[in-house]
Design an enzyme around this catalytic site. Structure first.
Site, PDB file in Angstrom:
ATOM      1  N   GLU A  53       6.630  -1.293  11.661  1.00  0.00           N
ATOM      2  CA  GLU A  53       7.982  -1.509  11.160  1.00  0.00           C
ATOM      3  C   GLU A  53       8.399  -2.937  11.475  1.00  0.00           C
ATOM      4  O   GLU A  53       8.219  -3.414  12.603  1.00  0.00           O
ATOM      5  CB  GLU A  53       8.978  -0.543  11.822  1.00  0.00           C
ATOM      6  CG  GLU A  53       8.729   0.921  11.540  1.00  0.00           C
ATOM      7  CD  GLU A  53       9.309   1.361  10.202  1.00  0.00           C
ATOM      8  OE1 GLU A  53      10.223   0.671   9.699  1.00  0.00           O
ATOM      9  OE2 GLU A  53       8.847   2.380   9.663  1.00  0.00           O
ATOM     10  N   ASP A 101       0.814  -1.214   0.000  1.00  0.00           N
ATOM     11  CA  ASP A 101       0.000   0.000   0.000  1.00  0.00           C
ATOM     12  C   ASP A 101       0.851   1.269   0.000  1.00  0.00           C
ATOM     13  O   ASP A 101       2.076   1.226   0.057  1.00  0.00           O
ATOM     14  CB  ASP A 101      -0.955  -0.027   1.203  1.00  0.00           C
ATOM     15  CG  ASP A 101      -2.359   0.424   0.833  1.00  0.00           C
ATOM     16  OD1 ASP A 101      -2.483   1.297  -0.039  1.00  0.00           O
ATOM     17  OD2 ASP A 101      -3.328  -0.096   1.418  1.00  0.00           O
ATOM     18  N   GLY A 119      15.452  -3.895   5.061  1.00  0.00           N
ATOM     19  CA  GLY A 119      16.255  -4.651   4.114  1.00  0.00           C
ATOM     20  C   GLY A 119      17.615  -4.985   4.698  1.00  0.00           C
ATOM     21  O   GLY A 119      18.052  -4.384   5.678  1.00  0.00           O
TER      22      GLY A 119
END
Length: 279
Positions: free
Chosen positions: A191, A143, A168
């Site tokens: 998160e 989104d 990442g």
């Protein structure tokens, strides 16, 4: 080039990586480009599920890192026509209708996908950022203003809500990326970082922060999990009581995540997300 030969070639290049540069010839470029193509097409993943858990293909990370040495930064088209100055091309640069139709995913204006990231058919990308080596499964929605970090693995039929940060990792090579397994919901502004694994069918409420040191506490049993949310868990933000300060007064609480319930696959499939989060 078969996969084993490709892996050996990347390993050999990695040992002499300081010699890889924009001046390198085809014998250096070919195996690196081949691995990027495999990642880009979904035929190779930086991390893959195996019977004993997720395994990291560190050599695929090596190829991504080596690719940064092959190219100088150059102007190139970006999302929405805004130019960028980068070493990594956009995944969909120059695509025509037939190529988008073959890929089978939808990318609205503002969706940024870098080359070597894979997006499966049926996925929907709102204005978001998908970094190198990432994998987005079939039927998943990323989104608005969400980021999927380098090498992160997002399963099928997931919903990554608005403003979510999926961390990442390219280095260290052996480190596992963030993994969101199939059929998960990640609530807005949450998160997930530091190689955390959200197992299949889990529902994460908005504003939950999950990292390697986050304590995930099952309210019903008192069991504490680190580094993962067990399958089919419903998770909300919480706090742990803090230690007393030197003067004896109450100390600040520490953030944690709380499993408020667990559901089976059948219940998860039939129950709306909002109902699961009510308690």
């Amino acid at each position: 080039m078969i996969l084993g030969d490709m892996q050996a070639a990347i390993g050999a290049l990695w040992e002499k990586r300081e010699t890889v540069s924009p001046a390198s010839g085809a014998e250096v470029r070919a195996p690196i480009e081949a691995v990027l193509d495999l990642l880009d097409s979904g035929r190779l993943r930086v991390a893959e599920p195996r019977p004993d858990g997720w395994a990291v293909n560190a050599w695929a990370k090596q190829a991504v890192l080596l690719s940064f040495r092959l190219n100088e930064c150059a102007p190139m088209p970006g999302a929405g026509g805004a130019p960028v100055f980068d070493k990594v091309a956009m995944k969909c640069a120059g695509w025509d209708t037939a190529q988008f139709a073959a890929a089978g995913f939808r990318a609205v204006p503002g969706a940024i996908i870098r080359r070597s990231a894979y997006v499966a058919p049926g996925a929907v990308l709102m204005p978001c950022f998908i970094n190198v080596g990432a994998h987005v499964g079939a039927g998943t929605m990323i989104d608005t203003w969400s980021t999927v970090g380098s090498c992160a693995q997002i399963g099928a039929r997931c919903h990554i809500s608005g403003g979510v940060g999926i961390g990442g990792v390219l280095e260290p090579l052996q480190a596992g990326p963030v993994i969101i397994e199939d059929d998960c919901f990640i609530g807005a502004r949450s998160e997930v970082a530091e190689g955390f694994i959200v197992e299949r069918g889990s529902v994460i409420s908005m504003g939950v922060f999950l990292g390697a040191s986050t304590r995930v506490i099952d309210r019903a049993t008192g069991e504490v999990f680190m580094g993962r949310v067990p399958a089919y868990s419903v998770v909300v933000p919480g706090t742990l009581p803090g230690k007393p300060l030197p003067d004896g007064s109450a100390g600040p609480g520490l953030a944690c995540a709380v499993i408020v319930k667990r559901v089976d696959a059948q219940t998860r499939g039939k129950t709306a997300i909002n109902d699961l989060l009510r308690d």
